[in-house]
Scaffold this active site. Structure first.
Site, short mmCIF file in Angstrom:
data_model
loop_
_atom_site.label_atom_id
_atom_site.label_comp_id
_atom_site.label_asym_id
_atom_site.label_seq_id
_atom_site.Cartn_x
_atom_site.Cartn_y
_atom_site.Cartn_z
N ASP A 182 -2.78 -3.10 -11.41
CA ASP A 182 -1.56 -3.89 -11.23
C ASP A 182 -2.00 -5.15 -10.48
OD1 ASP A 182 1.53 -3.57 -11.63
OD2 ASP A 182 1.34 -4.30 -9.59
N VAL A 231 4.15 6.70 -5.45
CA VAL A 231 5.50 7.20 -5.73
C VAL A 231 5.55 7.69 -7.16
CG1 VAL A 231 7.94 6.56 -5.93
CG2 VAL A 231 6.55 5.60 -4.08
N GLY A 248 5.45 6.02 -12.31
CA GLY A 248 4.78 6.11 -11.01
C GLY A 248 4.31 4.74 -10.59
N LYS A 249 3.97 4.59 -9.34
CA LYS A 249 3.37 3.33 -8.87
C LYS A 249 2.73 3.59 -7.51
CE LYS A 249 3.29 -0.98 -10.38
NZ LYS A 249 3.54 -1.36 -11.79
N GLY A 250 1.71 2.83 -7.20
CA GLY A 250 1.08 2.94 -5.90
C GLY A 250 0.77 1.57 -5.35
#
Ligand code: GLU
Length: 424
Positions: A154, A68, A113-115
């Protein structure tokens, strides 16, 4: 604003509800228009992918993955990749949202952002993890890149994950592209100090908060929930400042010792046994019980929603430093405001990680590497300045630290958004 009348301790409260409620409090303080709220709340881009992976027994498992990009007004998207069975799209969207404000709070030139991949890395072999990571990198390749979107570690991903990711992307490009991810091993384009950066940044903010609260770190007691990269290194660093860590937990349980826990001995124990549970001369307790033991400083360093309306009233700490993303629900926040407990919010307290990611990316783009003192001094400067800016904002508007951090961040993102204008 989301309705929390049904209470926020249950499973129905989604991470994005929490994130938007936090945002709305700050948006109310600065009188942000409804149009701008709508623009800033929605994720700009969401990519869902399947990640077919050959398992060691020859079968294929198709994992679900997401990336995202929440907001790109201030620069390329930046944020980690999480491998965890509990990953959901809503969670990844919330984590990307938080990254936008985190990068703006510390004023580094990125959007959020992050996934994530829904998987259980603890039950996968290194080979399975490598194949899944390389396929995930391939699926994300169209939307990532050093000037587009830069992932990082993360929960349950690490420097090895980033090395595979960078290698896969470089292979697809036909060119070594170190700057596509951060948090890499030193010998594969990483930065000195990145591994410790989240914890180091967090401890700098605790040091500043302790001055305000009149707490002497030499006699302070600390409890840490979560013993991964952030929690375990925070233990070492806060102990170096003289504080006594009396309780810690991991996903298997908690331990307590009023005499204090030795950081290095405990880390060796966890490396050998897989958990902090069973560490000699400690009292065993549940993972969540470490949140409510007697202590001056509490560091939640695990997952979202660990502190809610049920356990918040029992928290005894005077400072809460959120090394985790999203550990405190809005009702728990309200309890801490009433009791004048200072919460150093995630978007400030754990911003040291992405700050040194920024330094890593800058070093990659220049192919010129810094020594560790340079990294740490720049980190200290940014964390201290950012903390004090947020504190001053909280005093000026008479608001809590979380809302103040959002106010600072929203002001910066709004300024970039207005100057760039809307296309078409
Ligand atoms: N995953 C970390 C965070 O939540 C680091 C992100 C990064 O370095 O890009 O802040």
């Amino acid at each position: 604003m989301s309705d929390f009348s049904a209470g926020d301790a249950g499973a129905s409260l989604q991470p994005l509800d929490i994130a938007w409620a936090q945002f709305d409090r700050a948006a109310d303080v600065i009188g942000l228009s409804d149009d701008m709220r709508a623009v800033l709340k929605k994720p700009k881009r969401t990519l869902a992918v399947s990640v077919p992976t050959r398992m060691d027994d020859g079968s294929i498992t198709v994992f679900d993955g997401f990336r995202v990009q929440h907001n790109l007004a201030r620069g390329p998207a930046k944020g980690g990749l999480r491998f965890h069975p509990g990953v959901t799209l809503n969670e990844v969207q919330a984590l990307a949202f938080w990254m936008t404000w985190k990068c703006a709070v510390v004023n580094i030139p990125y959007g959020g952002g992050k996934g994530g991949v829904i998987c259980n890395p603890k039950s996968m072999s290194q080979g399975e993890l490598e194949r899944m990571t390389r396929r995930f990198a391939t699926e994300l390749a169209p939307i990532i890149g050093p000037d587009k979107d830069i992932p990082a570690p993360d929960v349950y991903t690490n420097s090895q994950t980033m090395a595979w990711f960078m290698d896969t992307y470089s292979t697809l490009q036909g060119a070594t592209t170190m700057g596509v991810v951060t948090g890499k091993p030193i010998s594969a384009g990483g930065s000195l100090g990145r591994n410790e950066a989240t914890a180091r940044g967090c401890v700098f903010t605790i040091r500043e908060a302790a001055k305000i609260k009149g707490i002497d770190l030499n006699t302070a007691t600390v409890s840490i929930q979560g013993y991964g990269n952030a929690g375990s290194i925070a233990h070492t660093l806060i102990a170096e400042m003289g504080a006594k860590v009396v309780a810690v937990s991991d996903s298997r349980g908690g331990i307590y010792s009023p005499d204090g826990l030795h950081a290095e001995a405990l880390q060796n124990f966890k490396r050998e046994t897989g958990s902090v549970v069973g560490f000699p001369n400690t009292e065993a307790m549940g993972s969540a019980d470490v949140l409510t033991v007697p202590c001056d400083i509490l560091i939640p360093a695990a997952l979202e929603k660990s502190i809610d309306e049920r356990n918040a009233p029992n928290v005894q700490a005077r400072i809460i430093a959120e090394a985790a993303n999203g550990p405190t629900t809005p009702r728990a926040d309200a309890n801490f405001r009433e009791r004048n407990i200072m919460v150093i919010p995630d978007i400030l307290a754990n911003a040291g990680g992405v700050t040194v990611s920024y330094f890593e990316w800058v070093q990659n783009l220049q192919s010129f590497y810094w020594d560790e003192d340079t990294v740490n001094q720049n980190l200290e400067r940014i964390m201290t300045t950012s903390f004090n800016e947020v504190y001053e904002t909280s005093q000026r508007y008479e608001i809590d630290m979380r809302t103040a951090a959002y106010v600072r961040a929203i002001e910066r993102v709004v300024e970039s958004t207005e100057l760039r204008g809307m296309f078409p």
